[in-house]
Motif scaffolding. Structure first.
Motif, PDB file in Angstrom:
ATOM      1  N   THR A 121       4.677   7.188  -4.743  1.00 34.80           N
ATOM      2  CA  THR A 121       3.654   8.203  -4.983  1.00 34.80           C
ATOM      3  C   THR A 121       3.662   8.654  -6.442  1.00 34.80           C
ATOM      4  O   THR A 121       2.606   8.766  -7.085  1.00 34.80           O
TER       5      THR A 121
ATOM      6  N   SER B  96       2.406   5.788  -8.629  1.00 36.71           N
ATOM      7  CA  SER B  96       0.954   5.629  -8.465  1.00 36.71           C
ATOM      8  C   SER B  96       0.193   6.640  -9.304  1.00 36.71           C
ATOM      9  O   SER B  96      -0.840   6.325  -9.903  1.00 36.71           O
TER      10      SER B  96
ATOM     11  N   CYS C 139       0.814  -1.232   0.000  1.00 38.92           N
ATOM     12  CA  CYS C 139       0.000   0.000   0.000  1.00 38.92           C
ATOM     13  C   CYS C 139       0.837   1.266   0.000  1.00 38.92           C
ATOM     14  O   CYS C 139       0.562   2.207   0.765  1.00 38.92           O
ATOM     15  N   GLY C 140       1.867   1.289  -0.821  1.00 34.66           N
ATOM     16  CA  GLY C 140       2.579   2.527  -1.059  1.00 34.66           C
ATOM     17  C   GLY C 140       3.212   3.158   0.168  1.00 34.66           C
ATOM     18  O   GLY C 140       3.902   2.504   0.946  1.00 34.66           O
TER      19      GLY C 140
ATOM     20  N   ASP D 118      -0.988   3.403  -4.035  1.00 35.00           N
ATOM     21  CA  ASP D 118      -1.682   4.176  -3.003  1.00 35.00           C
ATOM     22  C   ASP D 118      -3.195   4.116  -3.162  1.00 35.00           C
ATOM     23  O   ASP D 118      -3.714   4.065  -4.281  1.00 35.00           O
TER      24      ASP D 118
END
Length: 342
Positions: free
Chosen positions: A171, A174, A141-142, A205
């Motif tokens: 980030t 994503s 999950c980033g 994310d």
């Protein structure tokens, strides 16, 4: 009577002194976090990325002076508190809604991506710490995963630099994926469910998963969100496994080993369990999720403050190749899995 009064004053001093010591740094981090959220709300920029960049601009505040101890506290304790509260997002019900085949594909994709990261890092001449950090962040999950994993990895001189690089990398990737992947799903003629699984299982994310999924259709967005939350569920087992396997390598400032199971992992598991049993009211669960988002935002501001741009540029091209390769790997793995599942 005098001794009781003296004891009462001493207790108050023990409580007030840490608050006074930490308050300047906490307030600075909160101010920067609010500014980052404002930029995100009004200009569409990722809040985590804005928090990171703004935090780095105030690097001098983490070096010395009245803010230093509060910034250090925020980068460690507040950040872990935010990770623990992520458990309020998780429930057994959402996993059951996905089906056994989809769950198996997600778990295999996570494990394969981390193993691929370790192998790729070895080939590129990079350390295993960076491999685990980037691989776990891409797989789960980033930025949230990066911060949770960094909290249990044995620290060295490059720890904060690697964390900053990973947060920036996942980030940025994503954001690119949020634009490109809906086009990819259309190009391969995926239906709404397949597109949702692909989006949810590959973008790092949560915010970008939601944006990409609902840009395809409402059913695709709902499926993508469920799949993403399933990936978030795997954060606690991964961090717990890392904590147990690496405990002998990690020591705190006093030379002691960390606890067998980190408190924030126990908090994550406890909240997930309570939420699965429907023991957390929806209003309270929503409050926990909001608190988690703000705590993570404050934490990443503090991590940014503790890292200089000069140290970040030393990360090297190999690290960029590594995180891009991991991102492409999980996309290809999930696409191949969907093809095999028909």
């Amino acid at each position: 009577m005098t001794s009781q009064l003296s004891g009462s004053l001493s207790a108050k001093q023990r409580f007030v002194a840490p608050v006074v010591r930490l308050a300047p740094g906490l307030l600075v981090c909160a101010t920067v976090a609010i500014a980052a959220q404002f930029l995100s709300d009004h200009y569409g920029a990722p809040a985590m990325l804005m928090a990171l960049l703004l935090g780095m601009a105030f690097h001098f505040l983490a070096q010395e002076g009245p803010s230093a101890s509060g910034v250090a506290f925020t980068s460690r304790s507040v950040l872990r508190f935010g990770v623990a509260l992520l458990g309020a997002r998780i429930s057994a019900e959402l996993m059951m809604d996905l089906g056994a085949e989809t769950i198996a594909l997600i778990v295999l994709a996570v494990v394969a991506t981390i193993l691929f990261g370790l192998l790729a890092a070895r080939l590129l001449g990079r350390g295993w710490r960076l491999a685990v950090l980037t691989g776990g962040s891409v797989a789960i999950c980033g930025a949230s995963a990066a911060m949770a994993i960094a909290a249990v990895l044995p620290r060295n001189a490059q720890s904060e630099r690697n964390l900053i690089f990973t947060v920036v990398g996942v980030t940025a990737l994503s954001t690119v994926a949020m634009i490109v992947y809906p086009i990819v799903t259309a190009g391969f003629a995926m239906d709404d469910r397949e597109a949702g699984i692909f989006i949810g299982a590959t973008i790092h994310d949560v915010a970008q998963v939601v944006g990409a999924g609902f840009s395809i259709s409402e059913p695709a967005g709902e499926t993508a969100t469920l799949v993403k939350l399933m990936r978030v569920t795997l954060l606690a087992p991964l961090v717990l496994l890392l904590s147990l396997s690496l405990r002998s390598l990690a020591t705190d400032a006093s030379g002691k080993r960390p606890p067998l199971v980190p408190g924030f992992v126990l908090g994550f598991i406890l909240l997930a369990g309570l939420n699965s049993l429907n023991l957390i009211p929806e209003v309270l669960a929503a409050t926990f999720v909001d608190l988690s988002r703000w705590a993570l935002l404050l934490g990443i501001v503090a991590v940014g403050m503790k890292t200089s741009l000069k140290s970040l540029k030393d990360v090297g091209a190999a690290a960029i190749v590594l995180i891009v390769a991991e991102t492409l790997f999980i996309a290809l793995f999930v696409a191949g899995g969907l093809h095999l599942l028909g």
